[in-house]
Design a protein around this motif. Structure first.
Motif, PDB file in Angstrom:
ATOM      1  N   ASN A   1      42.660  36.365  30.814  1.00 13.76           N
ATOM      2  CA  ASN A   1      42.341  35.346  31.808  1.00 13.76           C
ATOM      3  C   ASN A   1      41.240  35.853  32.722  1.00 13.76           C
ATOM      4  O   ASN A   1      41.147  37.043  32.999  1.00 13.76           O
ATOM      5  CB  ASN A   1      43.592  35.031  32.616  1.00 13.76           C
ATOM      6  CG  ASN A   1      44.591  34.233  31.810  1.00 13.76           C
ATOM      7  OD1 ASN A   1      44.296  33.860  30.676  1.00 13.76           O
ATOM      8  ND2 ASN A   1      45.744  33.990  32.370  1.00 13.76           N
TER       9      ASN A   1
ATOM     10  N   THR B   1      37.596  32.253  38.395  1.00  7.47           N
ATOM     11  CA  THR B   1      38.131  30.897  38.273  1.00  7.47           C
ATOM     12  C   THR B   1      37.813  30.082  39.522  1.00  7.47           C
ATOM     13  O   THR B   1      37.487  28.891  39.446  1.00  7.47           O
ATOM     14  CB  THR B   1      39.647  30.960  38.061  1.00  7.47           C
ATOM     15  OG1 THR B   1      39.929  31.868  37.005  1.00  7.47           O
ATOM     16  CG2 THR B   1      40.202  29.604  37.712  1.00  7.47           C
ATOM     17  N   GLU B   2      37.886  30.760  40.628  1.00  2.93           N
ATOM     18  CA  GLU B   2      37.615  30.065  41.884  1.00  2.93           C
ATOM     19  C   GLU B   2      36.184  29.552  41.920  1.00  2.93           C
ATOM     20  O   GLU B   2      35.920  28.394  42.259  1.00  2.93           O
ATOM     21  CB  GLU B   2      37.865  31.031  43.043  1.00  2.93           C
ATOM     22  CG  GLU B   2      38.222  30.326  44.322  1.00  2.93           C
ATOM     23  CD  GLU B   2      39.124  31.199  45.187  1.00  2.93           C
ATOM     24  OE1 GLU B   2      38.810  31.335  46.374  1.00  2.93           O
ATOM     25  OE2 GLU B   2      40.112  31.749  44.667  1.00  2.93           O
TER      26      GLU B   2
ATOM     27  N   SER C   1      39.226  36.485  36.079  1.00  3.11           N
ATOM     28  CA  SER C   1      39.706  36.943  37.377  1.00  3.11           C
ATOM     29  C   SER C   1      39.856  35.747  38.325  1.00  3.11           C
ATOM     30  O   SER C   1      39.282  34.676  38.114  1.00  3.11           O
ATOM     31  CB  SER C   1      38.728  37.952  37.970  1.00  3.11           C
ATOM     32  OG  SER C   1      37.531  37.296  38.327  1.00  3.11           O
ATOM     33  N   LYS C   2      40.639  35.989  39.326  1.00  2.00           N
ATOM     34  CA  LYS C   2      40.919  34.906  40.279  1.00  2.00           C
ATOM     35  C   LYS C   2      39.615  34.372  40.878  1.00  2.00           C
ATOM     36  O   LYS C   2      39.413  33.160  40.999  1.00  2.00           O
ATOM     37  CB  LYS C   2      41.830  35.459  41.374  1.00  2.00           C
ATOM     38  CG  LYS C   2      42.488  34.401  42.225  1.00  2.00           C
ATOM     39  CD  LYS C   2      43.674  33.799  41.473  1.00  2.00           C
ATOM     40  CE  LYS C   2      44.299  32.690  42.336  1.00  2.00           C
ATOM     41  NZ  LYS C   2      45.209  31.864  41.534  1.00  2.00           N
ATOM     42  N   GLN C   3      38.766  35.271  41.250  1.00  2.00           N
ATOM     43  CA  GLN C   3      37.552  34.821  41.928  1.00  2.00           C
ATOM     44  C   GLN C   3      36.619  34.110  40.963  1.00  2.00           C
ATOM     45  O   GLN C   3      35.893  33.191  41.351  1.00  2.00           O
ATOM     46  CB  GLN C   3      36.852  36.001  42.578  1.00  2.00           C
ATOM     47  CG  GLN C   3      36.302  37.017  41.600  1.00  2.00           C
ATOM     48  CD  GLN C   3      36.352  38.405  42.198  1.00  2.00           C
ATOM     49  OE1 GLN C   3      37.361  38.821  42.753  1.00  2.00           O
ATOM     50  NE2 GLN C   3      35.251  39.112  42.098  1.00  2.00           N
TER      51      GLN C   3
END
Length: 399
Positions: A254, A260-261, A256-258
DNA sequence: ATTAATGATTAAAC
DNA sequence: GTTTAATCATTAAT
């Protein structure tokens, strides 16, 4: 036919049997016979009063024969050597070879197919392309990786993903090379052995150098099939490895959070036209630490999944819309600032937090306040009617 | 253990 | 070439 007297040319010989009798090598035979010839008188032919003497001769002969096996190896070797040194030996040899050639004994495998095995060539090329057969250094691995990733333009990153693959590929390469070395060693060993054997036998048997060469060719062809098998299984292993390690589906991580952000930010702030240009893709790829292909994949997935079930994404949409709105408000105090959201129905939301009632998407009537909604331009045919926000989107991109 | 989410691949359409 | 829609295969969550 071989007894042409002039050919022998050895005057002093007795003229019997090719004149070999005077050769030292033949003394052994003579010596076997001579004792039994008790005085080569004509009386031997008469055989008178010799009934028991003949029997004794036979016994002697048998005895002699039995003693042959007791002869030392050196002695036999010496005899052989002596025979080989006989001056008539080359002539006899060539004649025998000629006969052999004529009888076709040596021409069984006459057709020398010099044609390279196409399958072997194909395998060679493949191994070379995979970096298995090539140089054993980083160049080979790099070539392999570049060849492997040729389908997608994803060379710049994911080196971590490839490290495992590289390790395995190196293992395969090592095995392949050791096996190939072993094979070559065995091949040369066997070939030299056979060659030595044939050369050795060529002293006593009509074996021409040509025949030896042919034999070597036959051996090489036999070994070539082994080589083909080795290369084939190596290819198979590489293919399996590739399918297992380079098929990114098996190695999906997946984002990274950032990342996707950032992607979501762009998506929801360009909801009316979520098709980033090449430049935008590049930008996003750089800022999110992913490749352009991944950006394209992400937007493709996002578009289709958003369209398929807008309700499910409503919350997310509102979230990002709010974030964008907040950013905009921070940057610009004016409440009427046309932010970068594509949908006109969204920009007015000063507090975009209560649009979370999510109705079924496919319902024909969508009598609810759409918090953030793209005008269904980009999702043409399948878009729900969504009577809300009939405004055509126009207020758009920040570029 | 199931299920949902998600990144990647594929065929087909443009 | 890109995009859509379906699908696969893995990861995260239940």
């Amino acid at each position: 036919m071989l007894q042409q007297q002039p050919l022998t040319g050895n005057g002093p010989s007795s003229g019997r049997g090719l004149g070999l009798s005077d050769h030292p090598g033949m003394h052994a035979l003579n010596s076997v016979q001579q004792p039994s010839q008790h005085r080569s008188d004509d009386s031997a032919l008469e055989g008178t009063e010799n009934g028991h003497e003949n029997r004794r001769d036979i016994g002697d002969i048998l005895q002699q024969i039995m003693t042959i096996t007791d002869q030392s190896l050196d002695e036999a070797q010496a005899k052989k050597h002596a025979l080989n040194c006989h001056r008539m030996k080359p002539a006899l040899f060539s004649v025998l070879c000629e006969i052999k050639e004529k009888t076709g004994l040596s021409m069984r495998n006459a057709q020398e197919d010099e044609s390279q095995d196409p399958q072997l060539v194909r395998l060679d090329n493949m191994l070379l392309a995979e970096g298995v057969a090539g140089p054993e250094k980083g160049g080979g691995a790099a070539a392999a990786v570049s060849a492997a990733t040729s389908s997608g333009g994803m060379s710049p990153d994911s080196s971590l993903e490839h490290s495992d693959y590289k390790i395995k590929l190196t293992q395969i390469r090592c095995i392949y090379h050791t096996e190939l070395e072993k094979y070559e060693q065995a091949c040369t060993e066997f070939t030299t052995h056979v060659m030595n054997l044939l050369r050795e036998q060529s002293r006593t048997r009509p074996v021409t150098p040509r025949e030896i060469e042919r034999m070597v060719g036959i051996i090489h062809r036999k070994f070539s099939t082994i080589q083909t098998q080795l290369k084939q299984s190596t290819c198979e292993a590489v293919m399996i490895l590739r399918s297992r390690f380079l098929d990114a589906r098996r190695k999906r991580r997946n984002f990274s959070k950032q990342a996707t952000e950032g992607l979501n930010e762009y998506f929801y702030s360009h909801l009316s036209n979520p098709y980033p240009s090449e430049e935008a893709k590049e930008e996003l790829a750089k800022s999110c630490g992913i490749t352009i292909s991944q950006v394209s994949n992400w937007f493709g997935n996002k578009r289709i999944r958003y369209k398929k079930n807008i309700g499910k994404f409503q919350e997310e949409a509102n979230l990002y819309a709010m974030k964008t709105a907040l950013v905009v408000r921070q940057g610009n105090d004016s409440p009427h600032t046309p932010n970068s959201t594509g949908s006109g129905s969204f920009s007015l939301s000063g507090s975009a937090d209560l649009f979370l009632g999510v109705p079924p998407v496919n319902g024909d009537q969508a009598a609810y306040p759409m918090g953030v909604q793209a005008n269904g331009n980009w999702n043409g045919r399948n878009s729900p009617p969504a009577g809300a926000s009939p405004h055509s989107d126009h207020s758009d991109n920040s570029d």
